[in-house]
Design a protein around this motif. Sequence first.
Motif, mmCIF file in Angstrom:
data_model
loop_
_atom_site.group_PDB
_atom_site.id
_atom_site.type_symbol
_atom_site.label_atom_id
_atom_site.label_comp_id
_atom_site.label_asym_id
_atom_site.label_seq_id
_atom_site.Cartn_x
_atom_site.Cartn_y
_atom_site.Cartn_z
ATOM 1 N N THR A 30 -1.237 -8.746 4.818
ATOM 2 C CA THR A 30 -1.767 -8.013 4.089
ATOM 3 C C THR A 30 -2.088 -7.030 4.410
ATOM 4 O O THR A 30 -2.715 -5.799 4.068
ATOM 5 N N LEU A 31 -3.933 -7.497 4.509
ATOM 6 C CA LEU A 31 -5.290 -6.877 4.900
ATOM 7 C C LEU A 31 -5.164 -6.294 6.403
ATOM 8 O O LEU A 31 -6.264 -5.832 6.574
ATOM 9 N N THR A 32 -4.713 -7.302 7.046
ATOM 10 C CA THR A 32 -5.033 -6.967 8.479
ATOM 11 C C THR A 32 -3.105 -7.136 9.073
ATOM 12 O O THR A 32 -2.376 -6.821 8.140
ATOM 13 N N HIS A 49 -8.542 -1.903 7.515
ATOM 14 C CA HIS A 49 -7.882 -0.691 7.342
ATOM 15 C C HIS A 49 -8.836 0.225 5.885
ATOM 16 O O HIS A 49 -9.464 -0.874 5.049
ATOM 17 N N ILE A 50 -9.572 1.183 6.589
ATOM 18 C CA ILE A 50 -10.850 1.113 6.095
ATOM 19 C C ILE A 50 -9.896 1.894 3.832
ATOM 20 O O ILE A 50 -11.106 1.529 3.331
ATOM 21 N N GLN A 51 -9.075 2.569 4.459
ATOM 22 C CA GLN A 51 -8.230 2.811 3.465
ATOM 23 C C GLN A 51 -8.227 1.974 2.144
ATOM 24 O O GLN A 51 -8.092 1.759 0.880
ATOM 25 N N ASP A 52 -7.731 0.162 2.497
ATOM 26 C CA ASP A 52 -7.424 -0.706 1.812
ATOM 27 C C ASP A 52 -8.856 -0.909 0.334
ATOM 28 O O ASP A 52 -8.485 -1.043 -0.452
ATOM 29 N N GLU A 157 -2.279 -1.090 7.140
ATOM 30 C CA GLU A 157 -1.702 -0.057 7.784
ATOM 31 C C GLU A 157 -1.969 0.691 6.316
ATOM 32 O O GLU A 157 -1.003 1.895 6.222
ATOM 33 N N GLY A 158 -2.457 -0.233 5.555
ATOM 34 C CA GLY A 158 -2.591 0.936 4.011
ATOM 35 C C GLY A 158 -1.993 0.446 3.296
ATOM 36 O O GLY A 158 -2.147 0.764 1.740
ATOM 37 N N ALA A 159 -1.213 -0.377 3.196
ATOM 38 C CA ALA A 159 -0.096 -1.492 2.440
ATOM 39 C C ALA A 159 -0.574 -1.544 0.377
ATOM 40 O O ALA A 159 -0.664 -1.605 0.048
ATOM 41 N N ALA A 160 -2.354 -2.670 1.313
ATOM 42 C CA ALA A 160 -3.378 -2.949 0.287
ATOM 43 C C ALA A 160 -3.421 -1.696 -0.864
ATOM 44 O O ALA A 160 -2.923 -1.560 -2.025
ATOM 45 N N ARG A 161 -3.678 -0.454 -0.023
ATOM 46 C CA ARG A 161 -3.966 1.272 -0.998
ATOM 47 C C ARG A 161 -2.924 0.642 -1.841
ATOM 48 O O ARG A 161 -3.031 2.290 -2.599
ATOM 49 N N GLU A 162 -1.757 1.178 -1.175
ATOM 50 C CA GLU A 162 -0.155 1.354 -1.471
ATOM 51 C C GLU A 162 -0.297 1.077 -3.296
ATOM 52 O O GLU A 162 -0.294 1.326 -4.959
ATOM 53 N N LEU A 163 -0.567 -0.258 -3.584
ATOM 54 C CA LEU A 163 -0.554 -1.124 -4.226
ATOM 55 C C LEU A 163 -1.825 -0.354 -5.328
ATOM 56 O O LEU A 163 -1.901 -0.707 -6.503
ATOM 57 N N CYS A 164 -2.917 -0.679 -4.651
ATOM 58 C CA CYS A 164 -4.360 -0.561 -5.643
ATOM 59 C C CYS A 164 -3.433 0.895 -6.531
ATOM 60 O O CYS A 164 -3.868 0.933 -7.634
ATOM 61 N N ASP A 165 -2.694 1.976 -5.440
ATOM 62 C CA ASP A 165 -2.761 3.549 -5.877
ATOM 63 C C ASP A 165 -1.964 3.096 -6.957
ATOM 64 O O ASP A 165 -2.163 3.966 -7.903
#
Length: 183
Positions: A30-32, A49-52, A157-165
């Motif tokens: 998820t984060l990796t 991923h830094i964006q996560d 690859e940024g999946a967590a950031r999508e949820l955060c956004d």
Amino acid sequence: MAHVPFPDLPADLRERAARIRLACFDVDGTLTDGRLWLDAEGRELKAFHIQDGMGLRLLEEHGVRVALVTARESAVVAARGRELRLSEVHVGIRDKRALLEQLCSKHGHTPAEAAMMGDDLVDLGALSIAGLAVAPANAHPWVKARVHWHTRTAGGEGAARELCDLILTAQGKAEAVLAGFLQ
């Protein structure tokens, strides 16, 4: 011209995201990207991923508590949680559903106010009670079939950031986040 994030998102998903006060994230897958790197001495390495990481911090800074939850014993995850100054970091957790229930109780939330992001079978218990259950694009098919939403990007690859956004947008906080960086 303002960009409208998530323009095709169903109303019920926006409503679920608007209620979130606690966001829990599985780590491996998820984060990796889900791969485990071990050196010759058996020490674990992970790439995040830094964006996560930015997304997780933004949630906490805008009133949504973040929890990292992994079934594996991992000093790397503990270190990442400290680095991001996250409220809750839990390693070696076999029963993620029970932990999610404990976290909700501890912080005065209901499961409907909790999001869970996970990618594999060990996450299903927590995903089944979360008000917003999310899987990364590369989650196991049995998991993807049982969540409210899955991201466009893969774990790590940024999946967590999508949820955060998504959460920040649904709660009307995206403009405040942007304004904080544009000043």
